[in-house]
Design an enzyme around this catalytic site. Structure first.
Site, PDB file in Angstrom:
ATOM      1  N   LYS A  49      56.938  48.801  25.130  1.00 38.67           N
ATOM      2  CA  LYS A  49      56.192  49.427  26.216  1.00 38.67           C
ATOM      3  C   LYS A  49      56.943  50.659  26.745  1.00 38.67           C
ATOM      4  O   LYS A  49      57.114  51.607  26.008  1.00 38.67           O
ATOM      5  CB  LYS A  49      55.911  48.386  27.297  1.00 38.67           C
ATOM      6  CG  LYS A  49      55.442  47.015  26.744  1.00 38.67           C
ATOM      7  CD  LYS A  49      54.078  47.055  26.079  1.00 38.67           C
ATOM      8  CE  LYS A  49      53.745  45.793  25.283  1.00 38.67           C
ATOM      9  NZ  LYS A  49      53.835  44.533  25.974  1.00 38.67           N
ATOM     10  N   ARG A  60      71.293  41.008   8.991  1.00 39.61           N
ATOM     11  CA  ARG A  60      70.592  40.173   9.975  1.00 39.61           C
ATOM     12  C   ARG A  60      71.492  40.009  11.203  1.00 39.61           C
ATOM     13  O   ARG A  60      71.033  39.927  12.329  1.00 39.61           O
ATOM     14  CB  ARG A  60      70.223  38.805   9.397  1.00 39.61           C
ATOM     15  CG  ARG A  60      69.473  37.968  10.408  1.00 39.61           C
ATOM     16  CD  ARG A  60      68.967  36.582   9.984  1.00 39.61           C
ATOM     17  NE  ARG A  60      69.112  36.206   8.624  1.00 39.61           N
ATOM     18  CZ  ARG A  60      70.164  35.524   8.138  1.00 39.61           C
ATOM     19  NH1 ARG A  60      71.141  35.135   8.941  1.00 39.61           N
ATOM     20  NH2 ARG A  60      70.218  35.226   6.861  1.00 39.61           N
TER      21      ARG A  60
HETATM   22  C1  LIG Z   1      53.933  43.145  25.652  1.00 45.65           C
HETATM   23  C2  LIG Z   1      54.636  42.203  26.553  1.00 45.65           C
HETATM   24  C3  LIG Z   1      55.404  41.152  26.038  1.00 45.65           C
HETATM   25  C4  LIG Z   1      55.492  40.850  24.557  1.00 45.65           C
HETATM   26  O1  LIG Z   1      56.142  41.832  23.847  1.00 45.65           O
HETATM   27  P1  LIG Z   1      55.798  42.278  22.326  1.00 45.65           P
HETATM   28  O2  LIG Z   1      56.729  43.399  22.104  1.00 45.65           O
HETATM   29  O3  LIG Z   1      54.352  42.659  22.284  1.00 45.65           O
HETATM   30  O4  LIG Z   1      56.066  41.080  21.466  1.00 45.65           O
HETATM   31  C5  LIG Z   1      56.063  40.336  26.952  1.00 45.65           C
HETATM   32  N1  LIG Z   1      55.964  40.529  28.277  1.00 45.65           N
HETATM   33  C6  LIG Z   1      55.235  41.528  28.807  1.00 45.65           C
HETATM   34  C7  LIG Z   1      55.151  41.688  30.286  1.00 45.65           C
HETATM   35  C8  LIG Z   1      54.542  42.394  27.965  1.00 45.65           C
HETATM   36  O5  LIG Z   1      53.789  43.367  28.492  1.00 45.65           O
END
Ligand SMILES: *Cc1c(COP(=O)(O)O)cnc(C)c1O
Length: 381
Positions: A195, A46
């Site tokens: 992303k 962890r």
């Molecule tokens: C997707 C996203 C998040 C959250 O991230 P996760 O990996 O889905 O938990 C936060 N900020 C932005 C701008 C995002 O597009």
């Protein structure tokens, strides 16, 4: 080292025992000790894991940060940041925020006594007016999701510095290839690595980066104590994905430019939001603080209704109807009913998020095929 080289080499070295070029997936929960407290730098997974460290070193290189902590999701990363605050601390955030951030702030942390003001951050006067004696943090998202507004990062930082307020940029939309907020004076960066950094829609992850050692000690304490860590396999997937970040984002931007050109000239399109457009309110700022304008586009239909938006989105085939963004494949989504459904309609519409607003995450396919796909869908509305 230049950015393209860093995506391959930053913080990376061949594994010591075997010479493996890629860091192995250290799929272990614990590490052997020769006597209590005597070990090779790792006690429990962890807290530390070598695959995770390789990812953190690479991301730190890309954002020009000294420190990086990887998380199991972008939300996990944001949650850790919020836990560095205390009851009665005040946060200023954009009113055009990722829906999950808004939900985390208002549904989880407001009940624990953290206060939030959501302002139009494209107007620096609004930011300045929102500062209170207990303001501890300004949370910047730029370009914003889904309206692609651009916040003047340096402008907000100069307001924050006057009152010694900590600043954070959620840099998910731009990716470090297009925008490096720490170089603009921001204190920390958060990412949903799900992303652009991962880039292949096959892993969920997050990261916090900063040059502030005390802040990062606090973040690492959260990692160890609350445990929102990424698994080693996820870290490996991110390491694999991020190597092509520059190539992917470059191609996605080129495709986005062509699609924007197509959309602004289309008779069925209402308004196109893209920072690369000369008439976009934040065009000059985007030009100054970003290396290109990104591959996220949103637009409304002239016939502004949810029904028309739904018909349009059900008729694209290359653009997959899905949440998320930043992958090699193009996605289409309807913010009002999908990513931003947790934001009340009055607040949504006040921020300009209309019923027919459609968001595109442009991938790396051939631009002509993508345009043809959109044209077919326009014929149905
Ligand atoms: C997707 C996203 C998040 C959250 O991230 P996760 O990996 O889905 O938990 C936060 N900020 C932005 C701008 C995002 O597009």
């Amino acid at each position: 080292m230049k950015f393209n080289t860093k995506t391959i080499h930053a913080g990376q070295h061949a594994e010591e025992t075997s010479g493996a070029v890629m860091p192995p997936i250290f799929q272990t929960s614990t590490y052997a000790q020769s006597s209590p407290g005597v070990h090779k730098g790792h006690e429990y997974a962890r807290v530390t894991n070598p695959t995770r460290h390789a990812l953190e070193a690479l991301l730190a290189g890309l954002e020009n940060a000294e420190h990086c902590a990887a998380f199991g999701s972008g939300c996990g990363a944001m949650d850790a940041v919020m836990k560095t605050l205390r009851p009665n601390d005040h946060v200023i955030a954009s009113n055009d925020l990722y829906g999950g951030s808004y939900r985390l702030f208002t549904k989880v942390f407001e009940p624990f006594g953290i206060q939030y003001s959501f302002v139009d951050m494209t107007d620096l006067n609004e930011v300045e007016k929102a500062v209170k004696s207990n303001t501890k943090l300004i949370w910047i998202e730029t370009p914003t999701n889904p309206l692609l507004s651009v916040v003047d990062i340096k402008g907000v930082v100069s307001i924050a510095k006057k009152s010694r307020i900590f600043t954070i940029v959620d840099n998910t939309f731009a990716s470090p290839y297009l925008q490096r907020p720490l170089e603009l004076g921001v204190d920390a960066v958060v990412h949903s690595t799900t992303k652009y950094i991962g880039g292949h829609s096959d892993v969920v992850g997050g990261a916090v980066l900063s040059n502030n050692a005390a802040f990062m000690d606090d973040i690492r304490f959260q990692v160890k104590t609350s445990g929102a860590i990424p698994g080693p396999m996820d870290c490996y997937l991110l390491l694999r994905g991020v190597k092509t970040l520059a190539l992917r984002v470059q191609r996605s931007c080129e495709n986005a430019h062509k699609i924007v050109e197509f959309l602004v000239n289309h008779p069925k399109v209402g308004h196109v939001n893209y920072p690369g457009l000369k008439n976009h309110k934040g065009h000059e700022i985007a030009k100054a603080q970003m290396d290109d304008f990104g591959a996220m586009i949103s637009f409304t239909l002239k016939n502004d209704s949810i029904e028309h938006a739904f018909t349009f989105m059900s008729n694209t085939h290359l653009f997959t109807l899905a949440e998320s963004l930043g992958g090699v494949e193009s996605l289409i989504s309807h913010p009002a009913s999908m990513t931003h459904a947790s934001i009340p309609k009055e607040i949504r519409e006040a921020a300009g998020l209309k019923d027919s607003l459609i968001r595109l995450s442009v991938g790396i396919e051939d631009a002509n095929d993508l345009i043809e796909d959109l044209e077919k869908a326009f014929k149905k509305v």
